[in-house]
Design a protein around this motif. Structure first.
Motif, PDB file in Angstrom:
ATOM      1  N   ASP A  98     -23.310   7.278  11.743  1.00  0.00           N
ATOM      2  CA  ASP A  98     -22.819   8.458  12.444  1.00  0.00           C
ATOM      3  C   ASP A  98     -23.472   9.750  11.962  1.00  0.00           C
ATOM      4  O   ASP A  98     -22.947  10.834  12.191  1.00  0.00           O
ATOM      5  N   LEU A  99     -24.618   9.641  11.309  1.00  0.00           N
ATOM      6  CA  LEU A  99     -25.253  10.855  10.783  1.00  0.00           C
ATOM      7  C   LEU A  99     -25.660  11.821  11.888  1.00  0.00           C
ATOM      8  O   LEU A  99     -25.782  13.017  11.652  1.00  0.00           O
ATOM      9  N   ASP A 100     -25.864  11.305  13.079  1.00  0.00           N
ATOM     10  CA  ASP A 100     -26.298  12.191  14.166  1.00  0.00           C
ATOM     11  C   ASP A 100     -25.132  12.817  14.927  1.00  0.00           C
ATOM     12  O   ASP A 100     -25.340  13.522  15.912  1.00  0.00           O
ATOM     13  N   ASN A 101     -23.923  12.547  14.481  1.00  0.00           N
ATOM     14  CA  ASN A 101     -22.764  12.978  15.276  1.00  0.00           C
ATOM     15  C   ASN A 101     -22.251  14.375  14.948  1.00  0.00           C
ATOM     16  O   ASN A 101     -21.313  14.847  15.573  1.00  0.00           O
ATOM     17  N   VAL A 102     -22.858  15.028  13.974  1.00  0.00           N
ATOM     18  CA  VAL A 102     -22.322  16.320  13.527  1.00  0.00           C
ATOM     19  C   VAL A 102     -22.270  17.315  14.673  1.00  0.00           C
ATOM     20  O   VAL A 102     -21.299  18.051  14.841  1.00  0.00           O
TER      21      VAL A 102
END
Lengths: 204, 347
Positions: free
Chosen positions: A197-201
């Motif tokens: 989920d690193l791209d979910n910010v």
């Protein structure tokens, strides 16, 4: 520690030694199996094992981790051997088992596949001189030793093959002072857990 | 007293978004501080202490860029700037209006002022060095995605990752500021996305560090990171967050940092962090309807992280990151809050 020596027929065993040869990925020295413990980047399982020797010396742990190269890390650990935790002989096998579980959970595709590819043969680490972690050659062409690393690998293989389990989490050992940089080592998760989920910010 | 303090802040940040015709006056600074009521003087005083450490003027940015260029030329072993520029592509992956564009514009100025040269005059030469400039790696989410996408691009029958691995390409990430926690995650992600092959083939260089990794040794925590023992409203906010990861990173270890080098004192740090937390929560409480899951009192963070936000303390002459505490940038019509630094929204 009451682990008995065994004699292994080479033809009935999966024997590994050099990291670049067949089954070399089973070695703690193998590159390509990076780890993330307490959200600290650790290049390989040998480095993880060596830092567990020195729970009260965070600077030394930092130096070992920064080397990234397992041979250099082992050499540095040997240099500071006198700072090894006092109960090391009693806990080192448990620590190695935990290190292998961490290597497995964070390298699901590669390490798990490699372990599966050993089938149901005994896994043996060939060593010229260490009959504790590995097994040494005998005069009649066999290998003899406690082969603790090989046996632990076989044990870890059982988890994924026989029990067909996917590790969700590796709990910390319950030994005293299981520390990294003065902080208790916490549960270790899959690579997916940390990365998925690193791209979910900013997705909102 | 207030006027003096506001003037001190004004002197530091007067160029903030001047290019967008924003003019932060001392009066605006006082109006912002007055929102903290009895703590207004305290906030102004503490800001006078920390702002010089965290605010990057355009001039400072040019100094940073010069350091990066010298570092790259030296690292790659070039004898002259023109030889370096012939081989080097400054990547333009971010959309127009984002930091990367602004940095590349400043790079032109830096090259011109120091060597009377432009990188664009060499743009048609075949490249082997690829440089990704950005102002800050906070969570690293944007940077990580861009690097993964670029490495995965196929160039003929080879992907960029293959060309990097066989040393035909060199990739460097050049940042003004890097957060240690986000950096650890992005390194891990890059390792895993490329089968642990990348290792030291990827170069990193940054001018400033936000030491915010709560499991690293000797971190200075030059950001906002509250301690345990918060009032019940804070505890219940955290408990009720629909997030389940990294709760053990919500509070800092009170014994850290060992020596206070960022705030004016250990006590003032705690007071400041708690004020930001309470005011950030009161801002969130003004949101009507759904609260986006990445919004936290101390700044945006991954929605699954059960923490109070990233707490970033870093901003530049051209914008403030939304990972900074809400009190600095929150601006919604109808909400009873004015930001110190109006934020530029791009894309």
């Amino acid at each position: 520690m009451n682990i008995k020596e065994k004699i292994y027929n080479i033809s009935d065993s999966v024997v590994f030694s050099k990291t670049t040869a067949a089954f070399g990925g089973l070695s703690n020295m193998a590159s390509g199996y990076s780890l993330f413990v307490n959200e600290v980047n650790i290049a390989n399982s040998e480095i993880l094992y060596q830092i567990c020797r020195f729970p009260l010396f965070p600077k030394l742990q930092e130096d070992i981790i920064s080397l990234e190269n397992p041979m250099e890390a082992k050499a540095l650990a040997r240099k500071y051997e006198k700072y090894t935790r006092q109960d090391w002989e009693n806990v080192k096998v448990d620590i190695m088992r935990w290190c292998l579980q961490v290597k497995l959970i964070q390298n699901e595709d590669t390490f798990s596949e490699l372990l599966k590819s050993t089938g149901d043969k005994a896994i043996v680490e060939y060593s010229a001189k260490d009959p504790f972690w590995g097994a040494v050659p005998t005069e009649n062409g066999k290998l003899q030793g406690k082969n603790v690393l090989g046996r632990l690998l076989t044990e870890v293989r059982e988890i994924i093959v026989k029990q067909n389990q996917k590790l969700e989490m590796v709990s910390p050992l319950t030994i005293p002072a299981f520390l990294l940089f003065n902080y208790p080592i916490e549960a270790v998760h899959t690579a997916e857990y940390s990365v998925e989920d690193l791209d979910n910010v900013y997705a909102y | 007293m207030k006027e003096q303090l506001a003037q001190g802040i004004h002197n530091i940040i007067k160029g903030y978004r001047a290019e967008d015709q924003i003019n932060i006056t001392p009066e605006h600074i006082i109006a912002w501080a007055d929102q903290f009521e009895e703590d207004s003087i305290f906030m102004l005083t503490e800001l006078n202490h920390i702002l010089p450490q965290i605010y990057i003027t355009k001039e400072k940015a040019k100094e940073f860029i010069l350091q990066h260029i010298n570092w790259l030329v030296n690292k790659y072993g070039y004898q002259s700037i023109s030889e370096f520029l012939i081989d080097t592509e400054f990547m333009k992956i971010q959309q127009e209006g984002k930091s990367q564009f602004a940095i590349l514009e400043l790079l032109q100025e830096v090259l011109n002022e120091n060597w009377q040269i432009s990188f664009q005059q060499y743009s048609t030469f075949p490249k082997k060095n690829f440089v990704y400039f950005d102002d800050v790696l906070a969570t690293g989410s944007t940077l990580g995605r861009h690097i993964v996408d670029w490495l995965s691009l196929a160039n003929g029958d080879q992907r960029n990752i293959d060309l990097v691995l066989n040393d035909q390409y060199q990739l460097s990430i050049n940042l003004f500021c890097l957060h240690t926690w986000g950096h650890a995650f992005q390194k891990y992600r890059l390792n895993k996305d490329f089968q642990d092959a990348l290792g030291r083939k990827l170069s990193w260089m940054h001018n400033m560090t936000v030491e915010n990794h709560a499991r690293f040794p000797n971190q200075s925590y030059n950001h906002a990171f509250p301690v345990h023992g918060q009032p019940i409203n804070v505890q219940s906010y955290l408990a009720n967050l629909p997030a389940d990861k990294y709760e053990n990173y919500a509070y800092r270890n009170e014994a850290m940092p060992v020596n206070e080098r960022f705030f004016s004192s250990r006590e003032n740090r705690i007071k400041y962090e708690n004020i930001l937390l309470q005011k950030g929560l009161s801002i969130i409480n003004q949101i009507k309807g759904e609260i986006k899951p990445n919004i936290r009192p101390l700044g945006l963070i991954n929605p699954t992280y059960k923490t109070f936000g990233l707490g970033t303390h870093f901003l530049t002459w051209r914008n403030i990151p939304n990972n900074c505490p809400l009190v600095y940038w929150w601006e919604v019509p109808g909400h009873d809050w004015i930001p110190l630094f109006p934020r530029k929204i791009i894309g």
